[in-house]
Design a protein around this motif. Structure first.
Motif, PDB file in Angstrom:
ATOM      1  N   MET A  47       0.837  -1.179   0.000  1.00  0.00           N
ATOM      2  CA  MET A  47       0.000   0.000   0.000  1.00  0.00           C
ATOM      3  C   MET A  47       0.884   1.245   0.000  1.00  0.00           C
ATOM      4  N   ALA A  48       0.315   2.337  -0.475  1.00  0.00           N
ATOM      5  CA  ALA A  48       1.065   3.584  -0.592  1.00  0.00           C
ATOM      6  C   ALA A  48       0.480   4.657   0.322  1.00  0.00           C
ATOM      7  N   LEU A  49       1.309   5.610   0.650  1.00  0.00           N
ATOM      8  CA  LEU A  49       0.885   6.757   1.441  1.00  0.00           C
ATOM      9  C   LEU A  49       0.117   7.721   0.547  1.00  0.00           C
ATOM     10  N   LYS A  50      -1.064   8.116   0.973  1.00  0.00           N
ATOM     11  CA  LYS A  50      -1.833   9.132   0.254  1.00  0.00           C
ATOM     12  C   LYS A  50      -1.425  10.485   0.813  1.00  0.00           C
ATOM     13  N   PHE A  51      -1.144  11.458  -0.071  1.00  0.00           N
ATOM     14  CA  PHE A  51      -0.774  12.780   0.410  1.00  0.00           C
ATOM     15  C   PHE A  51      -1.362  13.869  -0.470  1.00  0.00           C
ATOM     16  N   GLU A  52      -1.575  15.026   0.154  1.00  0.00           N
ATOM     17  CA  GLU A  52      -2.054  16.214  -0.560  1.00  0.00           C
ATOM     18  C   GLU A  52      -1.186  17.386  -0.160  1.00  0.00           C
ATOM     19  N   ILE A  53      -0.937  18.254  -1.140  1.00  0.00           N
ATOM     20  CA  ILE A  53      -0.224  19.508  -0.900  1.00  0.00           C
ATOM     21  C   ILE A  53      -1.191  20.619  -1.288  1.00  0.00           C
ATOM     22  N   VAL A  54      -1.454  21.506  -0.330  1.00  0.00           N
ATOM     23  CA  VAL A  54      -2.445  22.560  -0.524  1.00  0.00           C
ATOM     24  C   VAL A  54      -1.829  23.901  -0.165  1.00  0.00           C
TER      25      VAL A  54
ATOM     26  N   MET B 210       0.648  16.450  14.240  1.00  0.00           N
ATOM     27  CA  MET B 210       0.716  17.696  13.470  1.00  0.00           C
ATOM     28  C   MET B 210       2.052  18.364  13.747  1.00  0.00           C
ATOM     29  N   SER B 211       2.532  19.141  12.765  1.00  0.00           N
ATOM     30  CA  SER B 211       3.793  19.861  12.921  1.00  0.00           C
ATOM     31  C   SER B 211       3.748  21.131  12.090  1.00  0.00           C
ATOM     32  N   THR B 212       4.442  22.152  12.568  1.00  0.00           N
ATOM     33  CA  THR B 212       4.648  23.327  11.719  1.00  0.00           C
ATOM     34  C   THR B 212       5.784  23.001  10.757  1.00  0.00           C
ATOM     35  N   ILE B 213       5.830  23.736   9.650  1.00  0.00           N
ATOM     36  CA  ILE B 213       6.826  23.505   8.603  1.00  0.00           C
ATOM     37  C   ILE B 213       7.725  24.722   8.483  1.00  0.00           C
TER      38      ILE B 213
ATOM     39  N   ALA C 178      10.286  22.947  -3.424  1.00  0.00           N
ATOM     40  CA  ALA C 178      10.583  23.993  -2.445  1.00  0.00           C
ATOM     41  C   ALA C 178       9.278  24.383  -1.766  1.00  0.00           C
ATOM     42  N   ILE C 179       9.325  24.513  -0.445  1.00  0.00           N
ATOM     43  CA  ILE C 179       8.121  24.815   0.319  1.00  0.00           C
ATOM     44  C   ILE C 179       8.446  25.916   1.318  1.00  0.00           C
ATOM     45  N   GLU C 180       7.466  26.789   1.551  1.00  0.00           N
ATOM     46  CA  GLU C 180       7.658  27.875   2.501  1.00  0.00           C
ATOM     47  C   GLU C 180       6.547  27.851   3.541  1.00  0.00           C
ATOM     48  N   GLY C 181       6.920  27.565   4.778  1.00  0.00           N
ATOM     49  CA  GLY C 181       6.018  27.629   5.917  1.00  0.00           C
ATOM     50  C   GLY C 181       4.758  26.799   5.810  1.00  0.00           C
ATOM     51  N   GLY C 182       4.006  26.777   6.902  1.00  0.00           N
ATOM     52  CA  GLY C 182       2.730  26.092   6.913  1.00  0.00           C
ATOM     53  C   GLY C 182       2.658  25.027   7.987  1.00  0.00           C
ATOM     54  N   PHE C 183       1.807  24.039   7.741  1.00  0.00           N
ATOM     55  CA  PHE C 183       1.559  22.950   8.683  1.00  0.00           C
ATOM     56  C   PHE C 183       1.505  21.627   7.930  1.00  0.00           C
ATOM     57  N   ALA C 184       1.805  20.551   8.645  1.00  0.00           N
ATOM     58  CA  ALA C 184       1.641  19.202   8.109  1.00  0.00           C
ATOM     59  C   ALA C 184       0.799  18.416   9.099  1.00  0.00           C
ATOM     60  N   GLU C 185      -0.152  17.662   8.580  1.00  0.00           N
ATOM     61  CA  GLU C 185      -0.988  16.813   9.427  1.00  0.00           C
ATOM     62  C   GLU C 185      -0.935  15.388   8.909  1.00  0.00           C
ATOM     63  N   VAL C 186      -0.614  14.461   9.796  1.00  0.00           N
ATOM     64  CA  VAL C 186      -0.649  13.041   9.479  1.00  0.00           C
ATOM     65  C   VAL C 186      -1.869  12.466  10.195  1.00  0.00           C
ATOM     66  N   SER C 187      -2.738  11.789   9.434  1.00  0.00           N
ATOM     67  CA  SER C 187      -3.943  11.191  10.006  1.00  0.00           C
ATOM     68  C   SER C 187      -4.133   9.806   9.396  1.00  0.00           C
ATOM     69  N   ALA C 188      -5.224   9.165   9.764  1.00  0.00           N
ATOM     70  CA  ALA C 188      -5.540   7.850   9.201  1.00  0.00           C
ATOM     71  C   ALA C 188      -5.736   7.937   7.687  1.00  0.00           C
ATOM     72  N   ASN C 189      -6.057   9.138   7.182  1.00  0.00           N
ATOM     73  CA  ASN C 189      -6.260   9.335   5.739  1.00  0.00           C
ATOM     74  C   ASN C 189      -4.969   9.598   4.981  1.00  0.00           C
TER      75      ASN C 189
END
Length: 85
Positions: free
Chosen positions: A1-8, A41-44, A63-74
């Motif tokens: 299985m693979a990790l599902k991820f979204e970048i918003v 959850m973590s700040t970036i 390249a990413i600038e600031g924000g938050f990351a959330e890891v959940s069951a989804n």
């Protein structure tokens, strides 16, 4: 299985995909997320988001600038202030 991820960003959904692992530049240090990771959850900090499509594969970096990351069951959701072009 693979990790599902979204970048918003505030403007749009940048990417919705699957990967083996995503390494996020957290404010307390980089952290890797695999399928089944414990929720948190973590700040970036500004840095490089590294996406490994397959185990041992060549990584893709964004390249990413600031924000938050959330890891959940989804999976992983990265809410970034800005994604570099």
């Amino acid at each position: 299985m693979a990790l599902k991820f979204e970048i918003v960003t505030p403007e749009k959904l940048v990417r919705s995909d699957e990967a083996y692992m995503v390494v996020v530049p957290g404010s307390e240090g980089d952290f890797g997320v695999l399928e089944g990771h414990a929720p948190f959850m973590s700040t970036i900090r500004d840095g490089a988001l590294t996406i490994y499509k397959t185990e041992g594969g060549e990584p893709e970096t964004l390249a990413i600038e600031g924000g938050f990351a959330e890891v959940s069951a989804n999976g992983l959701t990265v809410l970034a202030e800005k994604i570099g072009e």
